[in-house]
Scaffold this motif. Structure first.
Motif, PDB file in Angstrom:
ATOM      1  N   ARG A   1     -51.694 -56.283 -43.061  1.00 31.61           N
ATOM      2  CA  ARG A   1     -52.333 -55.308 -42.244  1.00 31.61           C
ATOM      3  C   ARG A   1     -51.843 -55.210 -40.731  1.00 31.61           C
ATOM      4  O   ARG A   1     -51.272 -53.894 -40.361  1.00 31.61           O
ATOM      5  N   PRO A   2     -51.600 -56.546 -39.853  1.00 32.29           N
ATOM      6  CA  PRO A   2     -50.749 -56.007 -38.678  1.00 32.29           C
ATOM      7  C   PRO A   2     -49.457 -55.461 -38.629  1.00 32.29           C
ATOM      8  O   PRO A   2     -49.124 -55.031 -37.574  1.00 32.29           O
ATOM      9  N   LEU A   3     -48.963 -55.534 -39.834  1.00 31.37           N
ATOM     10  CA  LEU A   3     -47.652 -54.961 -39.858  1.00 31.37           C
ATOM     11  C   LEU A   3     -47.601 -53.446 -40.244  1.00 31.37           C
ATOM     12  O   LEU A   3     -46.533 -52.694 -40.208  1.00 31.37           O
ATOM     13  N   VAL A   4     -48.845 -52.748 -40.604  1.00 30.52           N
ATOM     14  CA  VAL A   4     -48.746 -51.518 -41.141  1.00 30.52           C
ATOM     15  C   VAL A   4     -50.014 -50.717 -40.579  1.00 30.52           C
ATOM     16  O   VAL A   4     -50.092 -49.430 -40.990  1.00 30.52           O
ATOM     17  N   GLU A   5     -50.639 -51.202 -39.552  1.00 32.65           N
ATOM     18  CA  GLU A   5     -51.734 -50.781 -38.987  1.00 32.65           C
ATOM     19  C   GLU A   5     -51.794 -51.023 -37.494  1.00 32.65           C
ATOM     20  O   GLU A   5     -51.832 -52.184 -36.978  1.00 32.65           O
ATOM     21  N   SER A   6     -51.933 -49.908 -36.650  1.00 39.68           N
ATOM     22  CA  SER A   6     -52.109 -50.056 -35.048  1.00 39.68           C
ATOM     23  C   SER A   6     -51.134 -51.121 -34.704  1.00 39.68           C
ATOM     24  O   SER A   6     -51.234 -52.195 -33.910  1.00 39.68           O
ATOM     25  N   VAL A   7     -49.790 -50.865 -34.986  1.00 39.17           N
ATOM     26  CA  VAL A   7     -48.678 -51.745 -34.610  1.00 39.17           C
ATOM     27  C   VAL A   7     -48.435 -51.720 -33.083  1.00 39.17           C
ATOM     28  O   VAL A   7     -48.351 -50.487 -32.946  1.00 39.17           O
ATOM     29  N   PRO A   8     -48.141 -52.614 -32.386  1.00 36.54           N
ATOM     30  CA  PRO A   8     -48.058 -52.461 -31.033  1.00 36.54           C
ATOM     31  C   PRO A   8     -46.702 -52.085 -30.971  1.00 36.54           C
ATOM     32  O   PRO A   8     -45.617 -52.533 -31.684  1.00 36.54           O
ATOM     33  N   CYS A   9     -46.352 -51.374 -29.853  1.00 36.73           N
ATOM     34  CA  CYS A   9     -45.129 -50.990 -29.279  1.00 36.73           C
ATOM     35  C   CYS A   9     -44.414 -52.061 -28.466  1.00 36.73           C
ATOM     36  O   CYS A   9     -45.111 -52.640 -27.688  1.00 36.73           O
ATOM     37  N   ASP A  10     -43.214 -52.354 -28.658  1.00 34.40           N
ATOM     38  CA  ASP A  10     -42.568 -53.498 -27.833  1.00 34.40           C
ATOM     39  C   ASP A  10     -42.231 -52.789 -26.535  1.00 34.40           C
ATOM     40  O   ASP A  10     -41.830 -53.900 -25.365  1.00 34.40           O
ATOM     41  N   GLY A  11     -42.356 -51.735 -26.180  1.00 30.31           N
ATOM     42  CA  GLY A  11     -42.007 -51.272 -24.629  1.00 30.31           C
ATOM     43  C   GLY A  11     -40.535 -51.297 -24.354  1.00 30.31           C
ATOM     44  O   GLY A  11     -39.767 -52.077 -24.895  1.00 30.31           O
ATOM     45  N   ILE A  12     -40.378 -50.620 -23.364  1.00 32.90           N
ATOM     46  CA  ILE A  12     -38.787 -50.339 -23.153  1.00 32.90           C
ATOM     47  C   ILE A  12     -38.325 -51.447 -21.783  1.00 32.90           C
ATOM     48  O   ILE A  12     -37.337 -51.571 -21.461  1.00 32.90           O
ATOM     49  N   PHE A  13     -39.620 -51.267 -21.104  1.00 35.66           N
ATOM     50  CA  PHE A  13     -39.270 -52.296 -19.886  1.00 35.66           C
ATOM     51  C   PHE A  13     -39.895 -53.852 -20.066  1.00 35.66           C
ATOM     52  O   PHE A  13     -40.718 -54.063 -20.794  1.00 35.66           O
ATOM     53  N   SER A  14     -39.457 -54.708 -19.193  1.00 36.04           N
ATOM     54  CA  SER A  14     -39.993 -56.161 -19.488  1.00 36.04           C
ATOM     55  C   SER A  14     -41.506 -56.176 -18.994  1.00 36.04           C
ATOM     56  O   SER A  14     -41.938 -55.483 -18.180  1.00 36.04           O
ATOM     57  N   ALA A  15     -42.143 -56.974 -19.755  1.00 35.99           N
ATOM     58  CA  ALA A  15     -43.575 -57.265 -19.221  1.00 35.99           C
ATOM     59  C   ALA A  15     -43.701 -57.755 -17.800  1.00 35.99           C
ATOM     60  O   ALA A  15     -42.738 -58.493 -17.510  1.00 35.99           O
ATOM     61  N   ASP A  16     -44.596 -57.589 -17.144  1.00 36.92           N
ATOM     62  CA  ASP A  16     -44.881 -57.980 -15.958  1.00 36.92           C
ATOM     63  C   ASP A  16     -45.252 -59.572 -15.877  1.00 36.92           C
ATOM     64  O   ASP A  16     -45.838 -60.049 -16.836  1.00 36.92           O
ATOM     65  N   ALA A  17     -45.091 -60.181 -14.768  1.00 35.30           N
ATOM     66  CA  ALA A  17     -45.444 -61.682 -14.855  1.00 35.30           C
ATOM     67  C   ALA A  17     -47.071 -62.110 -15.245  1.00 35.30           C
ATOM     68  O   ALA A  17     -47.097 -62.994 -15.786  1.00 35.30           O
ATOM     69  N   GLU A  18     -47.917 -60.981 -14.763  1.00 30.13           N
ATOM     70  CA  GLU A  18     -49.346 -61.244 -14.941  1.00 30.13           C
ATOM     71  C   GLU A  18     -49.631 -61.163 -16.332  1.00 30.13           C
ATOM     72  O   GLU A  18     -50.787 -61.255 -16.708  1.00 30.13           O
TER      73      GLU A  18
END
Length: 119
Positions: free
Chosen positions: A60-77
């Protein structure tokens, strides 16, 4: 459940399912459940309790409400994950994301395309 995305994973990249199962888990059983779901048009109600566990936990985590990786780096916090949208890949785009191996929501896809065009 996004049946088209699950079908793509099962037929073209079952390693995604295997990677989602912990080392002590039974990835072969999970892949079997995924194949069963594809064959039954995603009928989760037809699964046994054990099969439903594999579905809920690993598929299910692969086929429902799958998170976006984003195009920017995640912040340190860890407050922002780099996604400029709502953080979830739209169901209509999920199969295409797996095909392209780019897990980006529509907003991040659009910005990425604009950034690529500017290069």
């Amino acid at each position: 459940m996004n049946l088209a995305a699950l079908r793509h994973i099962v037929e073209n990249n079952p390693e995604l399912i295997e990677e989602n199962v912990p080392e002590r888990g039974n990835s072969a059983a999970t892949i079997g459940v995924a194949k069963l779901l594809v064959g039954n048009n995603g009928n989760v109600a037809a699964l046994s309790e054990n099969q439903r566990y594999h579905y809920e936990t690993y598929i299910r985590p692969l086929v429902e409400s799958v998170p976006c990786d984003g195009i920017f780096s995640a912040d340190a916090e860890g407050e922002h994950d780099g996604c400029i949208g709502n953080g979830i890949i739209d169901d209509d785009d999920l199969e295409g994301c797996y095909i392209l191996d780019e897990m980006l929501c529509q907003e991040c896809q659009s910005l990425q395309a604009r950034m690529d065009a500017d290069d």
